[in-house]
Write a protein that holds these residues in place. Structure first.
Motif, PDB file in Angstrom:
ATOM      1  N   PHE A  50      53.160  48.573  38.950  1.00 24.29           N
ATOM      2  CA  PHE A  50      52.302  49.545  37.696  1.00 24.29           C
ATOM      3  C   PHE A  50      53.200  50.755  37.720  1.00 24.29           C
ATOM      4  O   PHE A  50      53.962  51.298  38.592  1.00 24.29           O
ATOM      5  CB  PHE A  50      50.992  49.961  38.592  1.00 24.29           C
ATOM      6  N   GLY A  55      47.433  55.202  31.914  1.00 29.25           N
ATOM      7  CA  GLY A  55      46.586  54.364  31.203  1.00 29.25           C
ATOM      8  C   GLY A  55      45.134  54.085  32.149  1.00 29.25           C
ATOM      9  O   GLY A  55      45.339  54.102  33.287  1.00 29.25           O
ATOM     10  N   GLU A  56      44.117  53.604  31.722  1.00 30.00           N
ATOM     11  CA  GLU A  56      43.024  53.298  32.408  1.00 30.00           C
ATOM     12  C   GLU A  56      43.178  52.100  33.132  1.00 30.00           C
ATOM     13  O   GLU A  56      43.638  50.994  32.747  1.00 30.00           O
ATOM     14  CB  GLU A  56      41.858  53.184  31.370  1.00 30.00           C
ATOM     15  N   ILE A  57      42.747  52.202  34.540  1.00 33.57           N
ATOM     16  CA  ILE A  57      43.093  50.930  35.396  1.00 33.57           C
ATOM     17  C   ILE A  57      41.559  50.535  35.566  1.00 33.57           C
ATOM     18  O   ILE A  57      40.424  51.152  35.690  1.00 33.57           O
ATOM     19  CB  ILE A  57      43.490  51.425  36.779  1.00 33.57           C
ATOM     20  N   GLU A  58      41.395  48.967  35.422  1.00 29.76           N
ATOM     21  CA  GLU A  58      40.182  48.177  35.644  1.00 29.76           C
ATOM     22  C   GLU A  58      40.181  47.633  37.034  1.00 29.76           C
ATOM     23  O   GLU A  58      41.267  47.211  37.233  1.00 29.76           O
ATOM     24  CB  GLU A  58      40.263  47.255  34.503  1.00 29.76           C
ATOM     25  N   ARG A  90      45.810  47.113  34.607  1.00 25.65           N
ATOM     26  CA  ARG A  90      46.048  48.097  33.601  1.00 25.65           C
ATOM     27  C   ARG A  90      46.651  47.105  32.431  1.00 25.65           C
ATOM     28  O   ARG A  90      47.352  46.307  32.391  1.00 25.65           O
ATOM     29  CB  ARG A  90      46.986  49.101  33.823  1.00 25.65           C
ATOM     30  N   GLU A  91      45.995  47.354  31.228  1.00 29.00           N
ATOM     31  CA  GLU A  91      46.384  46.791  29.927  1.00 29.00           C
ATOM     32  C   GLU A  91      47.836  46.609  29.859  1.00 29.00           C
ATOM     33  O   GLU A  91      48.558  47.696  29.879  1.00 29.00           O
ATOM     34  CB  GLU A  91      45.721  47.449  28.914  1.00 29.00           C
ATOM     35  N   GLN A  95      48.834  42.613  37.191  1.00 30.04           N
ATOM     36  CA  GLN A  95      47.601  42.679  38.093  1.00 30.04           C
ATOM     37  C   GLN A  95      48.007  42.659  39.340  1.00 30.04           C
ATOM     38  O   GLN A  95      49.015  41.993  39.663  1.00 30.04           O
ATOM     39  CB  GLN A  95      46.595  42.152  37.641  1.00 30.04           C
TER      40      GLN A  95
END
Length: 164
Positions: A50, A55-58, A90-91, A95
């Motif tokens: 990463f 950014g947003e992490i899912e 993250r987009e 992953q």
């Protein structure tokens, strides 16, 4: 004059009369079951890199269960395989994931496959999920990947053909 130590002795047991006890046959109900086998059979680690992007992490938590297979001569043993995973993504980036496959056996008599699926889901949501939560916490620490603790149970357990 010295006093002799007092020895405490239990009172002699009285013989009890043997009461007549009639043995009643035990009925096997549909809910009669027990966990017979429980084993971790496979693990997989995906380690994604990463970047520093904020950014947003899912996070995703998945629980899948194979259809139970009836085994054994009397047909009372059902084997169930289940695959559990925690994923961080993250987009646009790789992953990170921890996946584990467990197998367990349930001894059930006089039950339908649908009832076995219900029983198996309870085992997955409790015993198997807790074992996976412990395993994933240790693996995440060793990987130095920041995964939050798993919820107390999976929100859904999907039944599907995992190995066919």
């Amino acid at each position: 004059m010295t006093a002799k130590p007092t020895r405490l002795r239990p009172a002699p047991a009285k013989r009890a009369r043997a009461a007549k006890v009639e043995k009643t046959p035990t009925a096997v109900s549909e809910a009669s079951h027990s966990l017979g086998v429980f084993a971790l059979i496979d693990t997989k680690i995906i380690y994604g890199k990463f970047g520093a992007d904020d950014g947003e992490i899912e996070y995703r938590y998945d629980a899948e269960m194979d259809h139970p297979d009836r085994v054994g001569e009397d047909g009372a043993l059902w084997l169930v395989a289940t695959r559990l995973s925690v994923k961080k993504q993250r987009e646009g980036e790789d992953q990170s994931a921890i996946r584990a496959t467990y197998v367990f056996g349930i001894n059930c008599e006089n039950v339908t496959e649908d009832k076995v699926i219900d029983i198996a889901k309870r085992y997955v949501a409790t015993a198997v999920w807790q074992a996976f939560a412990s395993l994933s916490a240790i693996m995440a620490q060793q990987m130095r990947v920041d995964f939050p603790g798993l919820p107390s149970e999976p929100s859904e357990i999907e039944v599907k053909d995992l190995f066919k």
